[in-house]
Design a protein around this motif. Sequence first.
Motif, PDB file in Angstrom:
ATOM      1  N   GLU A 136      23.326 -43.234  40.267  1.00 37.82           N
ATOM      2  CA  GLU A 136      23.917 -41.999  40.464  1.00 37.82           C
ATOM      3  C   GLU A 136      23.948 -40.831  39.470  1.00 37.82           C
ATOM      4  O   GLU A 136      24.317 -40.094  39.598  1.00 37.82           O
ATOM      5  N   GLY A 137      22.969 -41.525  38.849  1.00 32.48           N
ATOM      6  CA  GLY A 137      22.508 -40.228  37.399  1.00 32.48           C
ATOM      7  C   GLY A 137      23.806 -40.453  36.517  1.00 32.48           C
ATOM      8  O   GLY A 137      23.394 -39.716  34.717  1.00 32.48           O
ATOM      9  N   ASN A 138      24.641 -40.954  36.532  1.00 34.13           N
ATOM     10  CA  ASN A 138      25.180 -40.762  36.300  1.00 34.13           C
ATOM     11  C   ASN A 138      25.317 -41.213  33.833  1.00 34.13           C
ATOM     12  O   ASN A 138      25.237 -41.201  33.213  1.00 34.13           O
ATOM     13  N   SER A 139      23.946 -42.386  34.198  1.00 36.56           N
ATOM     14  CA  SER A 139      24.095 -42.570  32.689  1.00 36.56           C
ATOM     15  C   SER A 139      23.035 -41.662  31.742  1.00 36.56           C
ATOM     16  O   SER A 139      23.122 -41.744  30.950  1.00 36.56           O
ATOM     17  N   ILE A 140      22.168 -40.748  33.271  1.00 44.12           N
ATOM     18  CA  ILE A 140      21.966 -39.884  32.838  1.00 44.12           C
ATOM     19  C   ILE A 140      22.517 -38.307  32.289  1.00 44.12           C
ATOM     20  O   ILE A 140      22.249 -37.699  30.949  1.00 44.12           O
ATOM     21  N   ASN A 141      23.326 -38.166  32.382  1.00 42.79           N
ATOM     22  CA  ASN A 141      24.605 -37.471  32.298  1.00 42.79           C
ATOM     23  C   ASN A 141      25.125 -37.224  31.222  1.00 42.79           C
ATOM     24  O   ASN A 141      25.273 -37.051  30.051  1.00 42.79           O
ATOM     25  N   GLU A 142      25.263 -38.817  31.547  1.00 42.87           N
ATOM     26  CA  GLU A 142      25.888 -39.099  29.705  1.00 42.87           C
ATOM     27  C   GLU A 142      25.298 -38.776  28.276  1.00 42.87           C
ATOM     28  O   GLU A 142      25.448 -38.719  27.272  1.00 42.87           O
ATOM     29  N   GLU A 143      23.824 -39.245  28.674  1.00 43.97           N
ATOM     30  CA  GLU A 143      22.491 -39.064  27.406  1.00 43.97           C
ATOM     31  C   GLU A 143      23.109 -37.076  27.257  1.00 43.97           C
ATOM     32  O   GLU A 143      23.150 -36.768  26.205  1.00 43.97           O
ATOM     33  N   ILE A 144      22.893 -37.444  28.622  1.00 39.97           N
ATOM     34  CA  ILE A 144      22.737 -35.423  28.227  1.00 39.97           C
ATOM     35  C   ILE A 144      24.085 -34.510  27.483  1.00 39.97           C
ATOM     36  O   ILE A 144      24.284 -33.309  26.843  1.00 39.97           O
ATOM     37  N   SER A 145      25.212 -35.298  28.228  1.00 39.05           N
ATOM     38  CA  SER A 145      26.098 -35.131  27.127  1.00 39.05           C
ATOM     39  C   SER A 145      26.489 -35.029  25.702  1.00 39.05           C
ATOM     40  O   SER A 145      27.290 -34.442  24.882  1.00 39.05           O
ATOM     41  N   LYS A 146      25.637 -36.543  25.395  1.00 39.13           N
ATOM     42  CA  LYS A 146      25.670 -36.158  23.558  1.00 39.13           C
ATOM     43  C   LYS A 146      24.403 -35.469  23.368  1.00 39.13           C
ATOM     44  O   LYS A 146      24.349 -35.196  22.270  1.00 39.13           O
ATOM     45  N   GLY A 147      24.065 -34.703  23.810  1.00 34.93           N
ATOM     46  CA  GLY A 147      22.799 -33.746  23.587  1.00 34.93           C
ATOM     47  C   GLY A 147      21.554 -34.207  23.796  1.00 34.93           C
ATOM     48  O   GLY A 147      20.947 -33.032  22.935  1.00 34.93           O
ATOM     49  N   SER A 148      21.084 -35.097  24.044  1.00 35.25           N
ATOM     50  CA  SER A 148      19.741 -35.932  24.659  1.00 35.25           C
ATOM     51  C   SER A 148      18.907 -35.111  24.774  1.00 35.25           C
ATOM     52  O   SER A 148      19.687 -34.530  26.653  1.00 35.25           O
ATOM     53  N   ILE A 149      17.907 -34.733  25.068  1.00 34.16           N
ATOM     54  CA  ILE A 149      16.797 -33.931  25.767  1.00 34.16           C
ATOM     55  C   ILE A 149      16.586 -35.466  26.763  1.00 34.16           C
ATOM     56  O   ILE A 149      15.987 -36.141  26.551  1.00 34.16           O
ATOM     57  N   CYS A 150      16.464 -35.430  27.970  1.00 33.47           N
ATOM     58  CA  CYS A 150      16.604 -36.287  29.109  1.00 33.47           C
ATOM     59  C   CYS A 150      15.458 -35.625  30.092  1.00 33.47           C
ATOM     60  O   CYS A 150      15.439 -34.666  30.506  1.00 33.47           O
ATOM     61  N   ILE A 151      14.345 -36.687  30.271  1.00 35.48           N
ATOM     62  CA  ILE A 151      13.125 -35.778  30.948  1.00 35.48           C
ATOM     63  C   ILE A 151      13.778 -37.092  32.561  1.00 35.48           C
ATOM     64  O   ILE A 151      12.915 -38.315  32.195  1.00 35.48           O
ATOM     65  N   LEU A 152      13.292 -36.424  33.487  1.00 36.42           N
ATOM     66  CA  LEU A 152      12.895 -37.456  34.569  1.00 36.42           C
ATOM     67  C   LEU A 152      11.609 -37.552  35.505  1.00 36.42           C
ATOM     68  O   LEU A 152      11.408 -37.036  35.216  1.00 36.42           O
ATOM     69  N   ARG A 153      11.996 -38.682  35.848  1.00 38.46           N
ATOM     70  CA  ARG A 153      10.457 -39.335  36.474  1.00 38.46           C
ATOM     71  C   ARG A 153      10.536 -40.404  37.922  1.00 38.46           C
ATOM     72  O   ARG A 153      11.759 -40.306  37.939  1.00 38.46           O
ATOM     73  N   SER A 154      10.420 -39.740  38.712  1.00 41.16           N
ATOM     74  CA  SER A 154      10.106 -40.211  40.085  1.00 41.16           C
ATOM     75  C   SER A 154       8.891 -41.631  39.533  1.00 41.16           C
ATOM     76  O   SER A 154       7.867 -41.556  39.672  1.00 41.16           O
ATOM     77  N   LYS A 155       8.972 -42.707  40.244  1.00 43.85           N
ATOM     78  CA  LYS A 155       8.091 -43.543  41.068  1.00 43.85           C
ATOM     79  C   LYS A 155       7.045 -43.591  42.080  1.00 43.85           C
ATOM     80  O   LYS A 155       7.625 -42.900  42.065  1.00 43.85           O
ATOM     81  N   TYR A 156       6.369 -43.731  42.356  1.00 40.94           N
ATOM     82  CA  TYR A 156       5.479 -43.614  43.995  1.00 40.94           C
ATOM     83  C   TYR A 156       4.559 -44.880  44.535  1.00 40.94           C
ATOM     84  O   TYR A 156       4.531 -46.042  42.895  1.00 40.94           O
ATOM     85  N   ASN A 157       4.321 -44.804  45.421  1.00 41.07           N
ATOM     86  CA  ASN A 157       4.092 -45.909  46.501  1.00 41.07           C
ATOM     87  C   ASN A 157       2.823 -45.259  46.368  1.00 41.07           C
ATOM     88  O   ASN A 157       2.232 -44.392  46.572  1.00 41.07           O
ATOM     89  N   PRO A 158       1.505 -46.819  46.701  1.00 39.02           N
ATOM     90  CA  PRO A 158       0.129 -46.414  46.414  1.00 39.02           C
ATOM     91  C   PRO A 158      -0.923 -45.783  47.824  1.00 39.02           C
ATOM     92  O   PRO A 158      -0.992 -45.459  48.225  1.00 39.02           O
ATOM     93  N   ASN A 159       0.291 -45.443  48.744  1.00 35.40           N
ATOM     94  CA  ASN A 159       0.716 -44.794  50.006  1.00 35.40           C
ATOM     95  C   ASN A 159       0.554 -43.768  50.190  1.00 35.40           C
ATOM     96  O   ASN A 159       0.589 -42.686  50.768  1.00 35.40           O
ATOM     97  N   ASN A 160       0.924 -42.745  48.566  1.00 29.22           N
ATOM     98  CA  ASN A 160       2.049 -41.631  48.938  1.00 29.22           C
ATOM     99  C   ASN A 160       0.875 -41.175  47.654  1.00 29.22           C
ATOM    100  O   ASN A 160       0.734 -41.618  46.795  1.00 29.22           O
ATOM    101  N   PRO A 161       0.797 -39.607  47.840  1.00 27.01           N
ATOM    102  CA  PRO A 161       0.694 -39.457  46.286  1.00 27.01           C
ATOM    103  C   PRO A 161       1.293 -39.275  45.187  1.00 27.01           C
ATOM    104  O   PRO A 161       2.504 -39.787  45.570  1.00 27.01           O
ATOM    105  N   PRO A 162       0.776 -39.426  44.523  1.00 28.92           N
ATOM    106  CA  PRO A 162       2.006 -39.049  42.679  1.00 28.92           C
ATOM    107  C   PRO A 162       3.495 -38.126  42.755  1.00 28.92           C
ATOM    108  O   PRO A 162       2.732 -36.655  43.617  1.00 28.92           O
ATOM    109  N   ARG A 163       4.567 -38.384  42.983  1.00 31.44           N
ATOM    110  CA  ARG A 163       5.593 -37.428  42.958  1.00 31.44           C
ATOM    111  C   ARG A 163       6.035 -36.834  41.177  1.00 31.44           C
ATOM    112  O   ARG A 163       6.134 -38.403  41.250  1.00 31.44           O
ATOM    113  N   VAL A 164       6.096 -36.309  40.829  1.00 31.89           N
ATOM    114  CA  VAL A 164       6.541 -36.704  38.964  1.00 31.89           C
ATOM    115  C   VAL A 164       7.399 -35.250  39.083  1.00 31.89           C
ATOM    116  O   VAL A 164       6.822 -34.348  39.723  1.00 31.89           O
ATOM    117  N   GLU A 165       8.838 -35.584  39.076  1.00 32.62           N
ATOM    118  CA  GLU A 165       9.609 -34.452  38.760  1.00 32.62           C
ATOM    119  C   GLU A 165      10.210 -34.292  37.411  1.00 32.62           C
ATOM    120  O   GLU A 165      10.917 -35.656  36.716  1.00 32.62           O
TER     121      GLU A 165
END
Lengths: 207, 87
Positions: A44-73
């Motif tokens: 749900e993103g709760n753990s990430i939002n909790e870190e952000i609320s503490k002032g941490s910089i969070c960088i979100l990344r996505s995995k991708y599977n071998p039949n698709n091009p890389p997706r990095v957000e």
Amino acid sequence: MKIIKIKPLFEIYRDGKRVSAIYEKDKYGNKKNRRVIKTIYDVEGNSINEEISKGSICILRSKYNPNNPPRVETYVHPRPIEELFSTKYNQYPSVYRNKETQGIVSSDCSLPEDEYEHLFTHPSPGDFYRYGAYVLPPNPKVGEIFYIENMIEYTNTSGLREDGTHWEMENWEHHSGASSIYHYSDIEARWNGEDLEFIAFPVFIIG
Amino acid sequence: MYLKEKNLYATNGDFLKKIQCPKSASIDNLQPKNNTSLNCNLCEREVLDTDQLSENELETILRENPDTCLKINLLNPMFNQYEDNKN
């Protein structure tokens, strides 16, 4: 002496020949005692939002599977993540065979049984998530090199050497018929103020 | 098959070849030739892409011609590697 094992995470075979694979190398280790970047996965993103609320910089990344091009957000914060579409799949990644064409496909979710034969499902819990986030330690300096103990994304494209030059790990098109994706379990990365630049360990030897 | 200090050995321990290019070729010097080999622009020799070979195929090639040039991806699981364990 210790032996370094390369673990196949995910392989696709066609007519008995391996046509695609993801490999994971044993951990390189935090040999230079860098400050450590924490990796978190959640649905749900709760753990990430909790870190952000503490002032941490969070960088979100996505995995991708071998039949698709890389997706990095990438999102640079502080700001809360809203409408994070991350699904915990019961089967991810799975490999199927199309019953009509015999083509092999990988999929994040279940495919209809009347059209596809399920071949196998990767068992690793870490791969159940599409997304993860890197949490930077407090007060990161631009140019500082960190150690990422648990790398989220699969990588086959390029990296940055410690001297700042780039290398190409694989030529995706050249390997389109027999592609291989290599997954570093851990890696060093330089913070450029907006994103993390991976510093790859040596890959090729020629001779 | 395993690598130890740039020496390549068969699984039974037989030495196959030393992976060392006298011209210090890097990946940037290689151009794809076909699905299994590359051309080296430093000496015009053919370099086999071991990512496209099975362990048996590579061992057969090296036993017949140990001077064959190779491109080895250290992440290829075909090559077990050893490193000093300082712990």
